[in-house]
Design a protein around this motif. Structure first.
Motif, PDB file in Angstrom:
ATOM      1  N   ALA A 103      -8.714   1.642  -1.813  1.00  0.00           N
ATOM      2  CA  ALA A 103      -7.343   1.817  -1.326  1.00  0.00           C
ATOM      3  C   ALA A 103      -6.590   0.509  -1.201  1.00  0.00           C
ATOM      4  O   ALA A 103      -5.374   0.511  -1.002  1.00  0.00           O
ATOM      5  CB  ALA A 103      -7.374   2.519   0.040  1.00  0.00           C
ATOM      6  N   ARG A 163      -1.695   5.200  -7.971  1.00  0.00           N
ATOM      7  CA  ARG A 163      -1.788   4.791  -6.567  1.00  0.00           C
ATOM      8  C   ARG A 163      -0.752   3.719  -6.245  1.00  0.00           C
ATOM      9  O   ARG A 163      -0.155   3.724  -5.167  1.00  0.00           O
ATOM     10  CB  ARG A 163      -3.202   4.271  -6.267  1.00  0.00           C
ATOM     11  CG  ARG A 163      -3.433   3.855  -4.832  1.00  0.00           C
ATOM     12  CD  ARG A 163      -4.863   3.385  -4.620  1.00  0.00           C
ATOM     13  NE  ARG A 163      -5.800   4.489  -4.727  1.00  0.00           N
ATOM     14  CZ  ARG A 163      -6.148   5.263  -3.701  1.00  0.00           C
ATOM     15  NH1 ARG A 163      -5.625   5.044  -2.499  1.00  0.00           N
ATOM     16  NH2 ARG A 163      -7.014   6.229  -3.863  1.00  0.00           N
ATOM     17  N   SER A 166       2.636   5.480  -5.932  1.00  0.00           N
ATOM     18  CA  SER A 166       2.818   6.515  -4.915  1.00  0.00           C
ATOM     19  C   SER A 166       2.432   6.095  -3.495  1.00  0.00           C
ATOM     20  O   SER A 166       2.884   6.714  -2.533  1.00  0.00           O
ATOM     21  CB  SER A 166       2.002   7.756  -5.290  1.00  0.00           C
ATOM     22  OG  SER A 166       0.615   7.454  -5.359  1.00  0.00           O
ATOM     23  N   ARG A 167       1.596   5.042  -3.355  1.00  0.00           N
ATOM     24  CA  ARG A 167       1.090   4.731  -2.028  1.00  0.00           C
ATOM     25  C   ARG A 167       1.377   3.314  -1.553  1.00  0.00           C
ATOM     26  O   ARG A 167       1.219   3.027  -0.374  1.00  0.00           O
ATOM     27  CB  ARG A 167      -0.430   4.955  -1.991  1.00  0.00           C
ATOM     28  CG  ARG A 167      -0.832   6.384  -2.305  1.00  0.00           C
ATOM     29  CD  ARG A 167      -2.305   6.611  -2.044  1.00  0.00           C
ATOM     30  NE  ARG A 167      -2.714   7.957  -2.399  1.00  0.00           N
ATOM     31  CZ  ARG A 167      -3.929   8.460  -2.207  1.00  0.00           C
ATOM     32  NH1 ARG A 167      -4.865   7.701  -1.653  1.00  0.00           N
ATOM     33  NH2 ARG A 167      -4.222   9.684  -2.571  1.00  0.00           N
ATOM     34  N   HIS A 168       1.753   2.429  -2.443  1.00  0.00           N
ATOM     35  CA  HIS A 168       1.956   1.037  -2.052  1.00  0.00           C
ATOM     36  C   HIS A 168       3.390   0.604  -2.310  1.00  0.00           C
ATOM     37  O   HIS A 168       4.040   1.091  -3.242  1.00  0.00           O
ATOM     38  CB  HIS A 168       1.005   0.114  -2.832  1.00  0.00           C
ATOM     39  CG  HIS A 168      -0.440   0.388  -2.555  1.00  0.00           C
ATOM     40  ND1 HIS A 168      -1.431   0.227  -3.508  1.00  0.00           N
ATOM     41  CD2 HIS A 168      -1.075   0.813  -1.431  1.00  0.00           C
ATOM     42  CE1 HIS A 168      -2.603   0.554  -2.986  1.00  0.00           C
ATOM     43  NE2 HIS A 168      -2.405   0.902  -1.729  1.00  0.00           N
TER      44      HIS A 168
END
Length: 391
Positions: A103, A163, A166-168
């Motif tokens: 992650a 990722r 969409s997440r960082h």
């Protein structure tokens, strides 16, 4: 500016039982060597394997060189097995840390390294390992490693960018060479897959393999083009950044050199699967794409070398990112050798030898330092909070 430090510089304190000869003395307990073992460690397998593989492509032959290269291939295979076993322990005992690596906005990119390590060792098995274990066994090992590396590489080439999207949230100066790590594996699959084409069953199986390799060439080439543009923009607008990031500039050579290698290797075997007009076009593409790309790779090599030399004079701390000096440069050796083979150019032949000498010097510099730092346990410590990059 975001920074990347994959090797911590602080010392630990050994409160547990000590190992003889001061081994792992920086760790509180010897078992802690598994706690922070990240996927970036596979760069050492890549860097060692490419030393062997590149030697096999050189346009010159020196007595004992193939034997030496085969020994290095065996070392890379041993590293792959050992590291994979250690990583399995890491996942079983320290699942929280393992998930944190996946992650992490920087460490996650290095999930591309295991795929490339598998592909590199597999290719070396077919080109060099066959001398020791025979062609049938070498081919079987390569098929398994190529299949596993290709599948993992295709996953990382999509999942890691997803990722990121969409997440960082990244700062304008966040782009660095590590962003290329998850998208380069399909290009490595394309070049190493070309080695398997002559052994594939004639007909649809062989055709499918060639078409898949060209498709993976495209996946990596276009993604790398976008990322290299962002890296160039960051360098121009935000300067080089912290010294720890400098070695990652060399990663840019990876997709460049590997694509030249892939284009020419695929062009060389295209006639085994494609009809005449397209086979000839594929061979011509290797040269017409390869030479301009090779030219840019040489320019980037000069740029990266200049920045690295300046940083060394100021202070370049050792870290696992130093392995960036090896594999990417090795792809330039294989690409240059491929162009030399198709053109017969003496200049390209000499350049391939010079680049390989630089690769060997880099490996002989990085490998002993890595072994020494690993023996002390320094490489197995977590990065200090101040050195961890912020998204």
């Amino acid at each position: 500016m975001s920074s990347v430090t994959l090797l911590p510089t602080r010392a630990g304190h050994s409160h547990g039982a000590r190992l003889p000869f001061g081994l792992l003395r920086e760790l509180e307990r010897p078992a802690d060597l598994f706690r922070h073992l990240g996927p970036n460690w596979y760069a050492s397998v890549m860097g060692t394997g490419i030393v062997a593989n590149a030697a096999a492509t050189l346009p010159v032959r020196v007595t004992g060189m193939r034997t030496a290269a085969t020994v290095v291939w065996a070392l890379s295979g041993l590293l792959l097995v050992t590291l994979t076993a250690a990583r399995s322990v890491h996942w079983r005992r320290h699942r929280a840390e393992a998930r944190a690596h996946a992650a992490h906005p920087v460490m996650a990119h290095f999930w591309g390294a295991p795929a490339m390590a598998l592909l590199t060792v597999g290719a070396g098995t077919l080109t060099l390992g066959r001398d020791w274990i025979g062609l049938p066994a070498a081919l079987a090992v390569d098929v398994v490693l190529w299949s596993a590396g290709t599948l993992l590489g295709l996953v990382t080439s999509v999942s890691i960018p997803y990722r990121m999207m969409s997440r960082h949230t990244f700062a304008a100066d966040a782009a660095f060479g590590g962003w290329l790590m998850p998208v380069v594996p399909p290009m490595v699959s394309a070049s190493t897959g070309a080695l398997l084409v002559p052994y594939a069953t004639a007909g649809q199986t062989r055709l499918t393999l060639v078409l898949a390799c060209y498709a993976m060439f495209g996946i990596s080439a276009f993604a790398a083009l976008v990322i290299i543009t962002q890296i160039w923009t960051r360098l121009v607008h935000h300067t080089v950044g912290p010294a720890a990031m400098v070695p990652t500039l060399w990663i840019v050579l990876g997709p460049l050199g590997q694509s030249v290698t892939a284009a020419n290797l695929l062009g060389g075997v295209a006639a085994l699967a494609l009809p005449a007009p397209y086979a000839a076009a594929a061979r011509a593409f290797g040269l017409l794409y390869g030479l301009p790309t090779w030219g840019f790779a040489m320019a980037w090599t000069a740029l990266a070398a200049a920045v690295t030399a300046r940083t060394v004079r100021e202070h370049l701390p050792f870290s696992l990112t130093w392995w960036s000096f090896t594999f990417p440069l090795g792809t330039c050796v294989t690409g240059t050798s491929a162009l030399a083979a198709i053109t017969g150019s003496v200049v390209l032949q000499a350049t391939a030898v010079i680049l390989y000498a630089c690769l060997l010097a880099a490996w002989l510099t990085v490998a002993p330092r890595t072994a020494a730092a690993a023996a002390r346990g320094t490489l197995f410590l977590p990065a200090p909070p101040a050195a961890r990059p912020s998204p």
